[in-house]
Write an enzyme that holds these catalytic residues in place. Sequence first.
Site, PDB file in Angstrom:
ATOM      1  N   HIS A  46      13.193  16.760  -0.092  1.00  0.00           N
ATOM      2  CA  HIS A  46      13.909  16.601   1.174  1.00  0.00           C
ATOM      3  C   HIS A  46      15.137  17.515   1.239  1.00  0.00           C
ATOM      4  CE1 HIS A  46      15.480  14.388   4.736  1.00  0.00           C
ATOM      5  NE2 HIS A  46      16.608  14.905   4.271  1.00  0.00           N
ATOM      6  N   GLY A  92      16.110  23.325  18.295  1.00  0.00           N
ATOM      7  CA  GLY A  92      15.188  22.284  18.744  1.00  0.00           C
ATOM      8  C   GLY A  92      14.608  21.453  17.617  1.00  0.00           C
ATOM      9  N   THR A  94      13.871  18.398  15.511  1.00  0.00           N
ATOM     10  CA  THR A  94      13.935  16.952  15.779  1.00  0.00           C
ATOM     11  C   THR A  94      13.777  16.131  14.507  1.00  0.00           C
ATOM     12  OG1 THR A  94      11.569  16.879  16.290  1.00  0.00           O
ATOM     13  CG2 THR A  94      13.075  17.187  18.144  1.00  0.00           C
ATOM     14  N   HIS A  97      14.021  17.239   8.110  1.00  0.00           N
ATOM     15  CA  HIS A  97      13.414  17.501   6.798  1.00  0.00           C
ATOM     16  C   HIS A  97      12.678  18.813   7.016  1.00  0.00           C
ATOM     17  CE1 HIS A  97      10.833  15.888   3.222  1.00  0.00           C
ATOM     18  NE2 HIS A  97      10.456  17.152   3.457  1.00  0.00           N
ATOM     19  N   HIS A  99      10.492  21.856   7.620  1.00  0.00           N
ATOM     20  CA  HIS A  99       9.027  21.952   7.718  1.00  0.00           C
ATOM     21  C   HIS A  99       8.669  23.246   8.426  1.00  0.00           C
ATOM     22  CE1 HIS A  99      10.695  19.790  11.155  1.00  0.00           C
ATOM     23  NE2 HIS A  99       9.744  20.358  11.872  1.00  0.00           N
ATOM     24  N   HIS A 101       6.059  25.021  10.909  1.00  0.00           N
ATOM     25  CA  HIS A 101       4.984  24.862  11.895  1.00  0.00           C
ATOM     26  C   HIS A 101       3.993  26.012  11.738  1.00  0.00           C
ATOM     27  CE1 HIS A 101       6.967  21.866  14.642  1.00  0.00           C
ATOM     28  NE2 HIS A 101       8.063  22.377  14.105  1.00  0.00           N
TER      29      HIS A 101
HETATM   30  P1  AMP Z   1      10.730  19.972  14.880  1.00  0.00           P
HETATM   31  O1  AMP Z   1      10.976  19.794  16.354  1.00  0.00           O
HETATM   32  O2  AMP Z   1      10.644  21.399  14.448  1.00  0.00           O
HETATM   33  O3  AMP Z   1      11.701  19.149  14.054  1.00  0.00           O
HETATM   34  O4  AMP Z   1       9.267  19.415  14.631  1.00  0.00           O
HETATM   35  C1  AMP Z   1       8.976  18.096  14.344  1.00  0.00           C
HETATM   36  C2  AMP Z   1       7.499  17.943  14.611  1.00  0.00           C
HETATM   37  O5  AMP Z   1       7.049  16.778  13.955  1.00  0.00           O
HETATM   38  C3  AMP Z   1       7.141  17.793  16.087  1.00  0.00           C
HETATM   39  O6  AMP Z   1       6.279  18.871  16.473  1.00  0.00           O
HETATM   40  C4  AMP Z   1       6.446  16.424  16.150  1.00  0.00           C
HETATM   41  O7  AMP Z   1       5.364  16.420  17.040  1.00  0.00           O
HETATM   42  C5  AMP Z   1       6.002  16.234  14.716  1.00  0.00           C
HETATM   43  N1  AMP Z   1       5.848  14.860  14.274  1.00  0.00           N
HETATM   44  C6  AMP Z   1       6.714  13.828  14.433  1.00  0.00           C
HETATM   45  N2  AMP Z   1       6.217  12.714  13.858  1.00  0.00           N
HETATM   46  C7  AMP Z   1       5.019  13.046  13.323  1.00  0.00           C
HETATM   47  C8  AMP Z   1       4.019  12.324  12.604  1.00  0.00           C
HETATM   48  N3  AMP Z   1       4.136  11.023  12.314  1.00  0.00           N
HETATM   49  N4  AMP Z   1       2.909  12.990  12.210  1.00  0.00           N
HETATM   50  C9  AMP Z   1       2.757  14.293  12.505  1.00  0.00           C
HETATM   51  N5  AMP Z   1       3.669  15.033  13.163  1.00  0.00           N
HETATM   52  C10 AMP Z   1       4.779  14.422  13.591  1.00  0.00           C
HETATM   53 ZN    ZN Z   2      12.690  13.754   4.180  1.00  0.00          ZN
END
Ligand code: AMP
Ligand code: ZN
Length: 111
Positions: A46, A92, A94, A97, A99, A101
Amino acid sequence: MENCIFCKIIAGDIPSPRLYEDDKMIVIRDIEPKAKLHYLCIPKTHFALLTEMDADRSEILKHCFTKIAEIKDQLGLQDGYRIIINQGENGGQTVHHLHIHLLGGEKLADF
Ligand code: AMP
Ligand code: ZN
């Protein structure tokens, strides 16, 4: 990390099928896909932001990018894909942690 949805997915507390997993990362489908194929590559460690990078974390991200290139065909991304890492409020982000895309499976719009 408490109250982190991706830590909960990694721990198995929230079910989410893994398309790939090893000791450093998982790949899952994004729950709200923004392209025909939309995956999230999530490091098991994390941390929220690229600005929190240190030697260990940079090794983890190096592993993620290397592995993404290795498994792209099995993910259906052989014809190309877009990588996005949203950072902070203006980016943007949300889920706080870090990640990666992975978007593809079709010709993506210019941006
Ligand atoms: P970000 O806006 O870059 O922080 O991306 C967060 C992403 O996580 C968004 O595209 C959400 O649709 C995705 N997300 C949130 N909760 C879940 C979940 N339980 N499983 C899969 N994707 C998720
Ligand atoms: Zn985390």
